[in-house]
Write an enzyme that holds these catalytic residues in place. Sequence first.
Site, PDB file in Angstrom:
ATOM      1  N   LYS A 204       0.830  -1.203   0.000  1.00  0.00           N
ATOM      2  CA  LYS A 204       0.000   0.000   0.000  1.00  0.00           C
ATOM      3  C   LYS A 204       0.868   1.258   0.000  1.00  0.00           C
ATOM      4  O   LYS A 204       0.665   2.179  -0.791  1.00  0.00           O
ATOM      5  CB  LYS A 204      -0.877  -0.039   1.266  1.00  0.00           C
TER       6      LYS A 204
ATOM      7  N   ARG B 200      -3.605   2.912   8.475  1.00  0.00           N
ATOM      8  CA  ARG B 200      -3.857   1.557   7.945  1.00  0.00           C
ATOM      9  C   ARG B 200      -2.566   0.750   7.947  1.00  0.00           C
ATOM     10  O   ARG B 200      -1.508   1.290   7.651  1.00  0.00           O
ATOM     11  CB  ARG B 200      -4.346   1.618   6.499  1.00  0.00           C
TER      12      ARG B 200
ATOM     13  N   GLY C 140      -6.474 -10.017   8.220  1.00  0.00           N
ATOM     14  CA  GLY C 140      -6.159 -10.471   9.581  1.00  0.00           C
ATOM     15  C   GLY C 140      -5.468  -9.400  10.395  1.00  0.00           C
ATOM     16  O   GLY C 140      -5.445  -9.465  11.617  1.00  0.00           O
TER      17      GLY C 140
ATOM     18  N   MET D  35      -4.927  -5.173  11.401  1.00  0.00           N
ATOM     19  CA  MET D  35      -5.838  -4.068  11.628  1.00  0.00           C
ATOM     20  C   MET D  35      -6.299  -3.505  10.292  1.00  0.00           C
ATOM     21  O   MET D  35      -5.506  -3.344   9.384  1.00  0.00           O
ATOM     22  CB  MET D  35      -5.126  -2.988  12.413  1.00  0.00           C
TER      23      MET D  35
ATOM     24  N   ARG E  92      -3.477  -1.317  -6.444  1.00  0.00           N
ATOM     25  CA  ARG E  92      -2.641  -2.520  -6.343  1.00  0.00           C
ATOM     26  C   ARG E  92      -2.999  -3.439  -7.506  1.00  0.00           C
ATOM     27  O   ARG E  92      -4.057  -3.288  -8.117  1.00  0.00           O
ATOM     28  CB  ARG E  92      -2.858  -3.233  -5.011  1.00  0.00           C
TER      29      ARG E  92
ATOM     30  N   HIS F 286     -15.215 -10.581   1.559  1.00  0.00           N
ATOM     31  CA  HIS F 286     -14.180 -11.545   1.939  1.00  0.00           C
ATOM     32  C   HIS F 286     -14.349 -12.862   1.181  1.00  0.00           C
ATOM     33  O   HIS F 286     -13.417 -13.383   0.576  1.00  0.00           O
ATOM     34  CB  HIS F 286     -14.241 -11.768   3.450  1.00  0.00           C
TER      35      HIS F 286
ATOM     36  N   SER G 238      14.195 -43.131 -20.326  1.00  0.00           N
ATOM     37  CA  SER G 238      13.067 -42.386 -19.791  1.00  0.00           C
ATOM     38  C   SER G 238      13.124 -42.520 -18.273  1.00  0.00           C
ATOM     39  O   SER G 238      13.147 -43.646 -17.743  1.00  0.00           O
ATOM     40  CB  SER G 238      11.754 -42.948 -20.342  1.00  0.00           C
TER      41      SER G 238
ATOM     42  N   CYS H 238       8.949 -39.962 -17.443  1.00  0.00           N
ATOM     43  CA  CYS H 238       7.560 -40.406 -17.513  1.00  0.00           C
ATOM     44  C   CYS H 238       6.974 -40.691 -16.138  1.00  0.00           C
ATOM     45  O   CYS H 238       5.844 -41.127 -16.023  1.00  0.00           O
ATOM     46  CB  CYS H 238       7.421 -41.624 -18.421  1.00  0.00           C
TER      47      CYS H 238
ATOM     48  N   TYR I 230      12.157 -34.274 -23.516  1.00  0.00           N
ATOM     49  CA  TYR I 230      10.698 -34.166 -23.382  1.00  0.00           C
ATOM     50  C   TYR I 230      10.273 -34.559 -21.969  1.00  0.00           C
ATOM     51  O   TYR I 230      11.038 -35.175 -21.212  1.00  0.00           O
ATOM     52  CB  TYR I 230       9.983 -35.067 -24.404  1.00  0.00           C
TER      53      TYR I 230
HETATM   54  C1  PEP Z   1       8.061 -44.757 -12.665  1.00  0.00           C
HETATM   55  O1  PEP Z   1       8.489 -45.609 -11.908  1.00  0.00           O
HETATM   56  O2  PEP Z   1       8.297 -43.545 -12.548  1.00  0.00           O
HETATM   57  C2  PEP Z   1       7.166 -45.131 -13.772  1.00  0.00           C
HETATM   58  C3  PEP Z   1       6.756 -44.241 -14.662  1.00  0.00           C
HETATM   59  O3  PEP Z   1       6.746 -46.406 -13.812  1.00  0.00           O
HETATM   60  P1  PEP Z   1       5.554 -46.964 -12.915  1.00  0.00           P
HETATM   61  O4  PEP Z   1       4.911 -45.788 -12.255  1.00  0.00           O
HETATM   62  O5  PEP Z   1       4.646 -47.655 -13.846  1.00  0.00           O
HETATM   63  O6  PEP Z   1       6.265 -47.864 -11.978  1.00  0.00           O
END
Ligand code: PEP
Length: 894
Positions: A29, A99, A108, A110, A355, A471, A780, A847, A867
């Site tokens: 403020k 204020r 919460g 004043m 603000r 609120h 992966s 993954c 990825y």
């Molecule tokens: C993992 O272990 O991260 C995985 C993707 O395989 P799962 O979850 O199927 O064991």
Amino acid sequence: MGQTTKWVYSFGGGRADGSAEMRSLLGGKGANLAEMSNLGLPVPPGFTMTTDLCRRYLAEDHSYPDGLKDQIGQALAQVGALTARTFGSIDKPLLLSIRAGARVTMPGMMEAILNLGLNDQTVEALAKETGNARFAYDSYRRFIQMYGDVVLGIDQNEFEDILEQIKDEQGFGLDTDLEAEDWKGIVEKYKALIEDELDEPFPQDVHDQLWGAIGATFSSWISARAITYRRLHDIPEDWGTAVNLQAMVFGNLGDTSATAVAHTRSPTTGEKKLCGEFLLNAQGEDVLAGNRAALNLTHRARLENGSKDLSLEELMPEQFGQFLSICEQLEHHYRDMLELEFTIEGGRLWMLQTRTGRRTHKAALRIAVDLANEGLINREEAVMRVDPRSLDHMLHPTIDEEAKRNILANGLAASPGAAAGHLVFEPKDAEFFANQGKNVILARIETSPEDIHGMHVAQGILTARGGMTSHAAVVARGMGIPCVSGAGMIRISYENETLTVGSAVMRKGDLVTIDGGTGEVIDGEVPMQKPELTKEFNQLMEWVDGIRRMKVRCNADTPQDAKSAREFGAEGIGLCRTEHMFFHEDRISAMREMIIANSAEARKQALKKLLPMQRADFITLFEIMAGLPVIIRLLDPPLHEFLPSETGDIKAVSEKLGVTEQQLFSRIHTMHEFNPMLGHRGCRLAISYPEMVEMQTRAIFEAALDAAAKTGKPVQPEIMVPLVSIRTELEFVKARIDTTAAAVMKDAGRTIPYKVGTMIELPRAALQARKIAEKAEFFSFGTNDLTQTTYGISRDDAARYLSDYLRAGVIEQDPFISIDADGVGELMEIAVERGRFARPDLELGICGEHGGDPTSIDFCERIGLDYVSCSPFRVPIARLAAAQATIRRHNRGR
Ligand code: PEP
Ligand code: MG
């Protein structure tokens, strides 16, 4: 510290000591008041006492440093000079508002004390100056009441009781019926109450009032409510609050005075239109309190709402025009949607606060995109301004348009999205129901910060009172949960635990639905609909895709998952867990036959039954993914997961499989493992039963050939071997894959390009990445198992005690939600480095569940993965998070 420390920062009269950058010292403020003054906007002059002073005051037993008095004296003199008034003068008294204002908006503490500086003498001066004794004494009694409550600790209700009693005695209905003499009498009663309770008179010395108010404001930083709020919102205790003192301006000086709150764009939808409410002849707190119906600021809103009361635009066009150009100037200056408060005193406009405006997730997205299109910010900034997790809320359900709605009542559409649940009236009941896994709608007459814990667990909030800035509305929008506020036709009885609308009575536990997008309150649970993605969403996603480096794939094993993932922009499948394809009713029998087979030949016979099913699944997946890469993982879980465990089921299954109950039971018995997650699973199954690998590979390649022929697009299967920790494991399985693939392709007379790779989900695999990469074309990271095995904690059971760890501060984040960058992350870095050393074009992805978590995605960008892969609904979140990670990396490199 000492004489030279600057504790007090002045603003007003077209200049200020501070600026917007000084939030941590001056609070939000204070910093914005300084900034508006610097911009030459009409701001009532005042000064801000710093958060440093607050910290010092609280640490040093509520005492003040030397020199503060002088600094305040000078600041007051400056305000006096700008207003031609003097604090405590009985001629032209300077009155102040005070204020609290922390670095971030924080309920919460004043709220405000207004009219500070009024006493038995100055009130007369005010009466004389304004020619309005009624106004002067009403202001005085408000001041005594606020001061009595906040500084002297006397219950508000005691003051209210006095007022109500007098109104009853004199037969007055409304406060406006009271005359100057009535207010004067009330002032005397208020003062008597204080003297009675405290054995001391109400302070008449204006400097005593000032110091009392300053101390109470600093102390409100450590009020119980403020502490709870900070705990819930992770706000550090040592920030402290600043205190703002400012010359009073009066919005309640008659019909050329008004007070208003506004947003430069809609905080609900983000639409570019001024939104707001005002009250004629009122003070700011009256709008926020919502006890008088506020009017529309703009002509357009008035027409839309079908209101007969004139808007401010129509009533005071000149001041409205001035305000509009201030909005434009401030939006360009701050480059964001703003929330503003202003007062018009006798026709003159004063800016009280600005603000960054709170907004719904939907509005945040639209505003970011619009601001970029308007050229106020660039696209990267727009992308950075949208919280990836907020997309979750945009993917929230709304009420099915076709559904029948038995509407009980209408209120304000305060926070979008629809929710259904059991009706509760108390926050503690909300928690109780939620703990039983039930959805709840918390209905309150109005909410207050004490209700926060109940609001947190509720699916939706409903209030009988309070406006769009109440609120309930503000907090629900912040939390991203649906809210209908100010549903005036409902009556809530906490005592009877009922919600009544006319003759309809709803009780605790009854099901209701609220639609925060329309303001409807509906009887029962109404069917919901998947949300539509807006054009702003699509535009943002286009920018996101142009920025991000990492690809986003999905974890999908069914055609439906794969289809929705594609709709959400997935660029392939990062994990198809083939075991999920065998749990269906019509397939599990063949699977069980295969498992209980006691020779390779018998197993092959059973696998033959599974082959066409697998092939059909893969064809569909390849078709949906139309030329995009598809990672198919070989069977992973321990096989006992496919067998029955209950005695009744064993009997039925044995009959179906044509074996005796005893035979099946003993097979189950021999397969029993103490630690199945560390047991006979993953590539270990492939080594014991290579014919399973052969069947799966054959299904994949026959499907790939079929899909490639059908779609005319290249099919890119990537076959992934799970739970590898030794290079030779991969070598063994890869040999089976290659041989089978070659045989299928030879028979078909066509070839399909493919890759064979592995999951990195065991610490040894990460360490051995160089050797493993000699055989693997891709890695992966299976961070679910990698987290489990790095910590040595079970991914299925850890939640029970990890919550204790989190509470005790032993860990800050559940490592199954966000990657533990220090441990698991280091293993990943090692694997990336060693893997790429052996094979520079090694494809790297993730993954595990972390692939959809924005913090983990940022980590993946930092270590250079190609990825991330996540569940379909998280694909948009991952795309946005990946773009933000790229921007952050560029910024770091600058
Ligand atoms: C993992 O272990 O991260 C995985 C993707 O395989 P799962 O979850 O199927 O064991
Ligand atoms: Mg795994």
